[in-house]
Scaffold this active site. Structure first.
Site, PDB file in Angstrom:
ATOM      1  N   GLU A  11     -42.471  -2.747  38.136  1.00 12.39           N
ATOM      2  CA  GLU A  11     -42.825  -1.754  39.617  1.00 12.39           C
ATOM      3  C   GLU A  11     -43.730  -2.277  39.330  1.00 12.39           C
ATOM      4  O   GLU A  11     -43.765  -2.624  40.978  1.00 12.39           O
ATOM      5  CB  GLU A  11     -42.925  -0.239  38.812  1.00 12.39           C
ATOM      6  CG  GLU A  11     -42.252   0.238  38.445  1.00 12.39           C
ATOM      7  CD  GLU A  11     -41.909   0.859  36.807  1.00 12.39           C
ATOM      8  OE1 GLU A  11     -42.618  -0.768  36.164  1.00 12.39           O
ATOM      9  OE2 GLU A  11     -41.812   1.400  36.104  1.00 12.39           O
ATOM     10  N   HIS A  21     -45.625  -4.028  33.743  1.00 13.64           N
ATOM     11  CA  HIS A  21     -44.057  -3.626  34.176  1.00 13.64           C
ATOM     12  C   HIS A  21     -43.486  -4.335  35.228  1.00 13.64           C
ATOM     13  O   HIS A  21     -44.119  -4.740  35.785  1.00 13.64           O
ATOM     14  CB  HIS A  21     -44.378  -2.184  34.079  1.00 13.64           C
ATOM     15  CG  HIS A  21     -44.928  -2.185  32.798  1.00 13.64           C
ATOM     16  ND1 HIS A  21     -44.839  -0.330  32.525  1.00 13.64           N
ATOM     17  CD2 HIS A  21     -44.946  -2.494  31.410  1.00 13.64           C
ATOM     18  CE1 HIS A  21     -45.790  -0.408  31.095  1.00 13.64           C
ATOM     19  NE2 HIS A  21     -45.388  -1.852  30.767  1.00 13.64           N
TER      20      HIS A  21
HETATM   21 ZN   LIG Z   1     -45.140   1.228  33.087  1.00 14.77          ZN
END
Ligand SMILES: [Zn+2]
Ligand SMILES: NC(=O)c1ccc[n+]([C@@H]2O[C@H](COP(=O)([O-])OP(=O)(O)OC[C@H]3O[C@@H](n4cnc5c(N)ncnc54)[C@H](OP(=O)(O)O)[C@@H]3O)[C@@H](O)[C@H]2O)c1
Length: 373
Positions: free
Chosen positions: A57, A55
């Site tokens: 992040e 992801h």
């Molecule tokens: Zn995530």
């Protein structure tokens, strides 16, 4: 919610720009970007590139390393709190010592909305959300609608003459618009999970309905991230005319095909790339609501209807369209030509109002984007 300062706006705008780099490759996941800022300096950035991979992040935290401690994270979507194919990003942010998280919007899935933010707050992280929310939503209209309603976001694309015609009475329609408009349609296909058409368009136009990477005008990175993937091609064909046309261009091109047929008849097996989907036959044709539910269930976010007046008209009549994309060419096809939509309306009170949200020139043509209201 809380107030945001100009720097917050600037960093979130960057997170959204990053998210957009995944426009053609994250499907069925949302496009998400993340920026990590410490003492006014960018220390990490990233975006979700492909489903099944890290992801946004995680990329930003990897870049920031130790500098993530005490940093603010700007994310275009609430950090996840669940174990999916990757561990929860909320936990990763906490573990890295991020002290503040600003999200553009909550997760649109009502079952998990707010859970990522709560997990962060429980760990002492300061959380706010709602910054540039409209822009964040506009990046993922299909993902948001599917999470909220179980249905994909539907765009109907049509090429028309200045007098609103889409084909000659004979069925001939190639080409109404020019090269720039057709390149634009290629990009629209490339961001869509599925392209829906009718059997007449498939047979009359010999439409392949595939993404031809060389014609899309994507950057080398975007092309590489996307790979050879094709949108699911969905063909409405209640009388199974496709079965007798093995040489048609649709079947000669690679990529999966969902062949929608009348559920009262048994369907023969075609080539391996074709899956038959039996649907209920209604007076107008096959049940399009049932189709969209099924596409939603299969994880389709954005659906592009590229058909003639009949099928496009059926989608409009059934109230299933979110946006019309009309490519208008400077030409006249005359009063015997086919209309934009087969949709007889009897009185002014039945008219369908639209909101034109964008209009631009593409070569000699114009592209009009209108939302159904
Ligand atoms: Zn995530
Ligand atoms: N200008 C443009 O943008 C554009 C784009 C595409 C095509 N075209 C032109 O449009 C013409 C073909 O369009 P068309 O409107 O005749 O055909 P179409 O929209 O391609 O397909 C209509 C066919 O789909 C099947 N169908 C199944 N369920 C349906 C439903 N619920 N509603 C409507 N149709 C359903 C029907 O065939 P069955 O009854 O056999 O199932 C119907 O005849 C061609 O001349 C093509 O060149 C123009």
């Amino acid at each position: 919610m809380s107030d945001f300062n100009p720097q917050d706006h600037q960093w979130m705008a960057l997170a959204l720009q990053l998210a957009e780099q995944g426009l053609y490759s994250t499907d069925p996941n949302p496009r998400v970007g993340c920026v990590l800022v410490k003492d006014g300096q960018l220390v990490g950035q990233g975006f979700h590139e492909r489903a099944g991979e890290a992801h946004a992040e995680v990329h930003a935290l990897a870049m920031a390393g130790e500098q993530a401690k005490g940093a603010t994270a700007y994310v275009s979507l609430e950090p996840c709190a669940h174990f999916g194919r990757t561990p929860p990003c909320a936990d990763a942010l906490v573990k890295a010592g991020v002290s503040r998280v600003v999200s553009a919007m909550q997760d649109p899935n009502p079952l998990v909305a707010g859970k990522g933010h709560q997990r962060l707050r429980d760990a002492g992280v300061s959380v706010s959300y709602g910054l540039l929310a409209e822009q964040a939503r506009a990046l993922n209209p299909g993902f948001c609608k599917r999470m909220e309603q179980g249905l994909p976001y539907v765009r109907v694309k049509l090429a028309m003459s200045l007098d609103g015609r889409t084909a000659m009475a004979s069925g001939e329609s190639q080409w109404i618009t020019g090269a720039a408009a057709r390149t634009d349609v290629q990009r629209l296909r490339a961001r869509s999970s599925a392209v829906v058409s009718g059997i007449d368009t498939v047979l009359l136009d010999q439409a392949a309905l595939t993404v031809r990477m060389a014609e899309c005008g994507l950057t080398a990175e975007q092309q590489q991230r996307r790979g050879e993937r094709q949108p699911l091609r969905v063909i409405l064909d209640s009388r199974q005319r496709l079965a007798s046309q093995p040489q048609c261009r649709l079947l000669q091109q690679p990529g999966p095909i969902l062949w929608c047929v009348d559920d009262r008849n048994s369907s023969p097996n075609l080539v391996a790339q074709v899956e038959a989907l039996p649907l209920t036959r209604l007076p107008q044709g096959l049940d399009l609501t049932q189709l969209l539910r099924e596409l939603g269930r299969r994880g389709c976010n954005e659906v592009l209807v590229e058909a003639g007046a009949r099928l496009a008209g059926s989608f409009m009549r059934a109230g299933l369209v979110d946006e019309l994309w009309v490519y208008m060419a400077p030409t006249l096809l005359g009063s015997q030509a086919r209309p934009l939509l087969d949709w007889p309306l009897g009185s002014m009170s039945e008219q369908q109002r639209l909101q034109i949200v964008d209009m631009r020139a593409l070569g000699d043509d114009w592209r009009i984007r209108a939302k159904v209201i």
